[in-house]
Design a protein around this motif. Sequence first.
Motif, mmCIF file in Angstrom:
data_model
loop_
_atom_site.group_PDB
_atom_site.id
_atom_site.type_symbol
_atom_site.label_atom_id
_atom_site.label_comp_id
_atom_site.label_asym_id
_atom_site.label_seq_id
_atom_site.Cartn_x
_atom_site.Cartn_y
_atom_site.Cartn_z
ATOM 1 N N TYR A 85 0.853 -1.229 0.107
ATOM 2 C CA TYR A 85 -0.126 0.040 -0.105
ATOM 3 C C TYR A 85 0.849 1.362 0.195
ATOM 4 O O TYR A 85 0.504 2.216 -0.827
ATOM 5 N N TYR A 86 1.897 1.231 0.615
ATOM 6 C CA TYR A 86 2.789 2.548 0.946
ATOM 7 C C TYR A 86 3.987 2.139 0.349
ATOM 8 O O TYR A 86 4.753 3.307 0.238
ATOM 9 N N GLU A 87 4.184 1.242 -0.756
ATOM 10 C CA GLU A 87 5.385 1.273 -1.456
ATOM 11 C C GLU A 87 5.842 2.431 -2.056
ATOM 12 O O GLU A 87 7.117 2.704 -1.842
ATOM 13 N N ILE A 88 5.036 3.019 -2.861
ATOM 14 C CA ILE A 88 5.638 4.039 -3.757
ATOM 15 C C ILE A 88 6.140 5.467 -2.896
ATOM 16 O O ILE A 88 6.984 5.794 -3.258
ATOM 17 N N GLN A 89 5.447 5.616 -1.903
ATOM 18 C CA GLN A 89 5.685 6.415 -0.954
ATOM 19 C C GLN A 89 6.735 6.368 -0.348
ATOM 20 O O GLN A 89 7.818 7.369 -0.193
ATOM 21 N N TRP A 90 6.871 5.284 0.361
ATOM 22 C CA TRP A 90 8.368 4.940 0.972
ATOM 23 C C TRP A 90 9.560 4.747 0.160
ATOM 24 O O TRP A 90 10.657 5.254 0.408
ATOM 25 N N LEU A 91 9.450 4.269 -1.148
ATOM 26 C CA LEU A 91 10.383 4.355 -1.915
ATOM 27 C C LEU A 91 10.977 5.861 -2.502
ATOM 28 O O LEU A 91 12.246 6.105 -2.562
ATOM 29 N N GLN A 92 9.989 6.680 -2.464
ATOM 30 C CA GLN A 92 10.268 8.129 -2.808
ATOM 31 C C GLN A 92 11.003 8.661 -1.547
ATOM 32 O O GLN A 92 12.023 9.570 -1.765
ATOM 33 N N GLN A 93 10.467 8.346 -0.376
ATOM 34 C CA GLN A 93 10.881 8.907 0.640
ATOM 35 C C GLN A 93 12.427 8.258 0.993
ATOM 36 O O GLN A 93 13.229 9.256 1.316
ATOM 37 N N LEU A 94 12.642 7.152 0.738
ATOM 38 C CA LEU A 94 13.878 6.473 0.950
ATOM 39 C C LEU A 94 14.911 7.140 0.080
ATOM 40 O O LEU A 94 16.100 7.234 0.383
ATOM 41 N N GLN A 95 14.587 7.314 -1.197
ATOM 42 C CA GLN A 95 15.581 7.890 -2.363
ATOM 43 C C GLN A 95 15.881 9.383 -1.787
ATOM 44 O O GLN A 95 16.878 9.655 -2.055
ATOM 45 N N GLN A 96 14.842 10.212 -1.448
ATOM 46 C CA GLN A 96 15.449 11.327 -1.183
ATOM 47 C C GLN A 96 16.164 11.334 0.316
ATOM 48 O O GLN A 96 17.078 12.453 0.365
ATOM 49 N N TYR A 97 16.032 10.527 0.942
ATOM 50 C CA TYR A 97 16.848 10.589 2.114
ATOM 51 C C TYR A 97 18.386 10.050 1.806
ATOM 52 O O TYR A 97 19.089 10.592 2.441
ATOM 53 N N PHE A 98 18.300 9.210 1.006
ATOM 54 C CA PHE A 98 19.816 8.344 0.824
ATOM 55 C C PHE A 98 20.468 9.249 -0.452
ATOM 56 O O PHE A 98 21.439 9.048 -0.914
ATOM 57 N N ASN A 99 19.719 10.393 -1.232
ATOM 58 C CA ASN A 99 20.262 10.991 -2.185
ATOM 59 C C ASN A 99 20.689 12.267 -1.949
ATOM 60 O O ASN A 99 20.746 13.013 -1.014
#
Length: 93
Positions: A79-93
Amino acid sequence: MKQRNLKALISKIILFYSIFFGAMKIIAVLFQDAWPLPNLIMAIPFVIFAFIGGIMLKRDTYSWVYVAAGVIVISIVRYYEIQWLQQLQQYFN
């Protein structure tokens, strides 16, 4: 249908889904230039479920706790996959 058969059936579905999801994340990273770290982090729960499910399948013992946890975790992650992927990418980028 016996309860043991239902428990075994759902456990096997969770096991095979976890293997499939983990493989799809690895394929996406390797061949489709998906974000590596966020996708691999998102695959961690499924790797854990695949490992535990493999042990249960080998021993031919199944648990309702595994079934309940699998259904809940898979539902939440998907359910939250897309949001979490974007948040993780922003965190690690």
